[in-house]
Design a protein around this motif. Sequence first.
Motif, short mmCIF file in Angstrom:
data_model
loop_
_atom_site.label_atom_id
_atom_site.label_comp_id
_atom_site.label_asym_id
_atom_site.label_seq_id
_atom_site.Cartn_x
_atom_site.Cartn_y
_atom_site.Cartn_z
N ALA A 1 17.54 70.61 -45.79
CA ALA A 1 17.89 69.47 -46.64
C ALA A 1 18.88 69.90 -47.71
O ALA A 1 19.86 69.19 -48.00
CB ALA A 1 16.63 68.89 -47.28
N THR B 1 24.00 68.58 -56.50
CA THR B 1 22.75 68.46 -55.76
C THR B 1 21.58 68.90 -56.63
O THR B 1 21.58 70.02 -57.15
CB THR B 1 22.80 69.32 -54.48
OG1 THR B 1 23.89 68.88 -53.66
CG2 THR B 1 21.51 69.21 -53.70
N GLU C 1 15.38 67.40 -57.14
CA GLU C 1 14.73 66.13 -56.80
C GLU C 1 15.33 65.53 -55.54
O GLU C 1 14.60 64.99 -54.69
CB GLU C 1 14.86 65.15 -57.97
CG GLU C 1 14.01 65.50 -59.19
CD GLU C 1 14.54 66.68 -59.98
OE1 GLU C 1 13.76 67.28 -60.74
OE2 GLU C 1 15.74 67.02 -59.82
N GLN C 2 16.64 65.59 -55.39
CA GLN C 2 17.28 65.08 -54.18
C GLN C 2 16.87 65.90 -52.96
O GLN C 2 16.63 65.35 -51.88
CB GLN C 2 18.80 65.12 -54.35
CG GLN C 2 19.34 64.12 -55.35
CD GLN C 2 20.82 64.32 -55.61
OE1 GLN C 2 21.35 65.43 -55.46
NE2 GLN C 2 21.51 63.25 -56.02
N ALA D 1 14.10 67.59 -52.58
CA ALA D 1 12.70 67.28 -52.28
C ALA D 1 12.59 65.97 -51.51
O ALA D 1 11.85 65.88 -50.52
CB ALA D 1 11.90 67.22 -53.57
N ALA D 2 13.32 64.96 -51.95
CA ALA D 2 13.26 63.67 -51.27
C ALA D 2 13.76 63.77 -49.84
O ALA D 2 13.17 63.21 -48.91
CB ALA D 2 14.07 62.63 -52.06
N ALA D 3 14.85 64.52 -49.64
CA ALA D 3 15.41 64.66 -48.30
C ALA D 3 14.49 65.45 -47.38
O ALA D 3 14.44 65.20 -46.17
CB ALA D 3 16.78 65.33 -48.37
N GLU E 1 11.26 65.41 -47.73
CA GLU E 1 9.99 64.66 -47.73
C GLU E 1 8.84 65.49 -48.30
O GLU E 1 7.74 65.54 -47.76
CB GLU E 1 9.66 64.17 -46.32
CG GLU E 1 10.71 63.21 -45.76
CD GLU E 1 10.33 62.65 -44.40
OE1 GLU E 1 9.45 63.23 -43.73
OE2 GLU E 1 10.93 61.64 -43.99
N SER F 1 7.40 66.99 -52.48
CA SER F 1 7.53 66.75 -53.91
C SER F 1 8.37 67.85 -54.55
O SER F 1 8.47 68.97 -54.02
CB SER F 1 6.15 66.73 -54.56
OG SER F 1 5.57 68.02 -54.50
N PRO F 2 8.99 67.56 -55.71
CA PRO F 2 9.72 68.61 -56.42
C PRO F 2 8.84 69.82 -56.74
O PRO F 2 9.31 70.96 -56.71
CB PRO F 2 10.20 67.91 -57.70
CG PRO F 2 10.31 66.47 -57.31
CD PRO F 2 9.19 66.23 -56.34
#
Length: 213
Positions: free
Chosen positions: A36, A49, A52-53, A55-57, A59, A61-62
């Motif tokens: 990711a 980048t 948080e981005q 982590a979201a990509a 799937e 958590s941070p």
Amino acid sequence: MTSMAASAHLPLEQPQPPPGLRERKKIKTRMAIRRAAYRLIAEQGYEATTVEQIAAAAEVSPSTVFRYFPAKEDIVLTDEYDPVLVSLLRARPVDEPPLESLRLILTEVVAAALENEPEEMRQRARLLLEAPAVRARMTETMTGTSQLLARPIADRAGRDPDDLEVRVFTAAVMGALRETLFHWAERGLDDDPVALVDRALDVLKGGLRLQRG
């Protein structure tokens, strides 16, 4: 070791026990985070980048990202090679010169990374030039790898890992690897990095030869 590629398969000399379910899950999570991160960095650049981005990509958590990688730089630098390097080094013949043992091992690592994850390896090398934070963190991680390698090197030489000669030797090898990666990136990633590593270690073996016109 700074990182070549987390999932590259090295030609180990002896069979290794397969990881358990828990370790396989950890490896899968680490790889998802790395992939990711590389995708986002390729799309929008390293500085833009965020964790948080990533982590979201991936799937997750941070907090999960930070549990595996204490700093954002570690996502692109940390790999699974350090214990493998130590294991391979200990498996080499005891009468083999330490530099030749490390030459064989490091060129195998680079070749495996280039074969299995060539784009990630190239992206990591480019980041060494483009992101000062990545470059600084690489120096720290290579110091850690040098300290790990000092123990088997010292055991073979009949010395203490803190002996000056052992520290200088292992640091010199890691420094040669670091400068090789810089050289490769600065010249557009066109050269063969395996040949460059071999060439760099030749300098440590024979010293700097003067070129006379």
